[in-house]
Design a protein around this motif. Structure first.
Motif, mmCIF file in Angstrom:
data_model
loop_
_atom_site.group_PDB
_atom_site.id
_atom_site.type_symbol
_atom_site.label_atom_id
_atom_site.label_comp_id
_atom_site.label_asym_id
_atom_site.label_seq_id
_atom_site.Cartn_x
_atom_site.Cartn_y
_atom_site.Cartn_z
ATOM 1 N N ARG A 31 0.845 -1.210 0.000
ATOM 2 C CA ARG A 31 0.000 0.000 0.000
ATOM 3 C C ARG A 31 0.874 1.251 0.000
ATOM 4 N N LEU A 32 1.908 1.262 0.819
ATOM 5 C CA LEU A 32 2.819 2.408 0.880
ATOM 6 C C LEU A 32 3.501 2.639 -0.464
ATOM 7 N N GLN A 47 -2.174 10.961 -14.568
ATOM 8 C CA GLN A 47 -2.347 10.640 -15.984
ATOM 9 C C GLN A 47 -3.105 9.326 -16.183
ATOM 10 N N GLY A 48 -3.540 8.723 -15.091
ATOM 11 C CA GLY A 48 -4.322 7.496 -15.180
ATOM 12 C C GLY A 48 -3.501 6.239 -15.344
ATOM 13 N N ARG A 49 -2.187 6.370 -15.240
ATOM 14 C CA ARG A 49 -1.339 5.183 -15.333
ATOM 15 C C ARG A 49 -1.287 4.512 -13.971
ATOM 16 N N VAL A 50 -1.479 3.238 -13.973
ATOM 17 C CA VAL A 50 -1.480 2.485 -12.729
ATOM 18 C C VAL A 50 -0.206 1.662 -12.649
ATOM 19 N N SER A 51 0.544 1.849 -11.586
ATOM 20 C CA SER A 51 1.744 1.050 -11.372
ATOM 21 C C SER A 51 1.342 -0.257 -10.708
ATOM 22 N N VAL A 52 1.866 -1.334 -11.220
ATOM 23 C CA VAL A 52 1.609 -2.634 -10.598
ATOM 24 C C VAL A 52 2.639 -2.814 -9.486
ATOM 25 N N VAL A 53 2.139 -2.941 -8.277
ATOM 26 C CA VAL A 53 3.001 -3.150 -7.124
ATOM 27 C C VAL A 53 2.801 -4.582 -6.668
ATOM 28 N N THR A 54 3.877 -5.333 -6.629
ATOM 29 C CA THR A 54 3.752 -6.724 -6.213
ATOM 30 C C THR A 54 3.607 -6.813 -4.697
ATOM 31 N N ALA A 55 2.905 -7.826 -4.251
ATOM 32 C CA ALA A 55 2.632 -8.000 -2.825
ATOM 33 C C ALA A 55 3.905 -8.272 -2.029
ATOM 34 N N ASP A 56 4.973 -8.694 -2.721
ATOM 35 C CA ASP A 56 6.206 -9.021 -1.992
ATOM 36 C C ASP A 56 7.177 -7.849 -1.872
#
Length: 91
Positions: A31-32, A47-56
């Protein structure tokens, strides 16, 4: 705004715990990282771009900056400084 009385970084299971005067807040590392307030991450979100953040993803270091903390993540990202009020809102 005053900071928390304590900050505990737990790499496993990936949680940052902040002790505020009114209680404890627990925020996941993912989340951070997804809510990074640096200019590049904010611009991407606007700009509506979503960064994929992995759970690990993990917080490797917490560096005091007076008005907040700089978080250094396991994916190499370290540009964001999280002001106390921002962390309080995330928690």
């Amino acid at each position: 705004m005053n900071g928390p009385s304590s900050i505990r970084n737990q790499r496993d299971p990936g949680l940052l715990t902040l002790q505020w005067a009114e209680g404890e807040a627990v925020i996941s590392h993912a989340r951070l990282r997804g809510a990074c307030p640096c200019s590049q991450c904010r611009a991407a979100r606007l700009q509506g771009r979503v960064s994929v953040v992995t759970a690990d993803v993990r917080v490797e270091r917490v560096v005091a900056q007076g008005y907040g903390v700089q978080l250094v993540f396991s994916d190499g990202h370290e540009r964001g400084i999280y002001p106390w009020h921002y962390l309080r809102d995330l928690g």
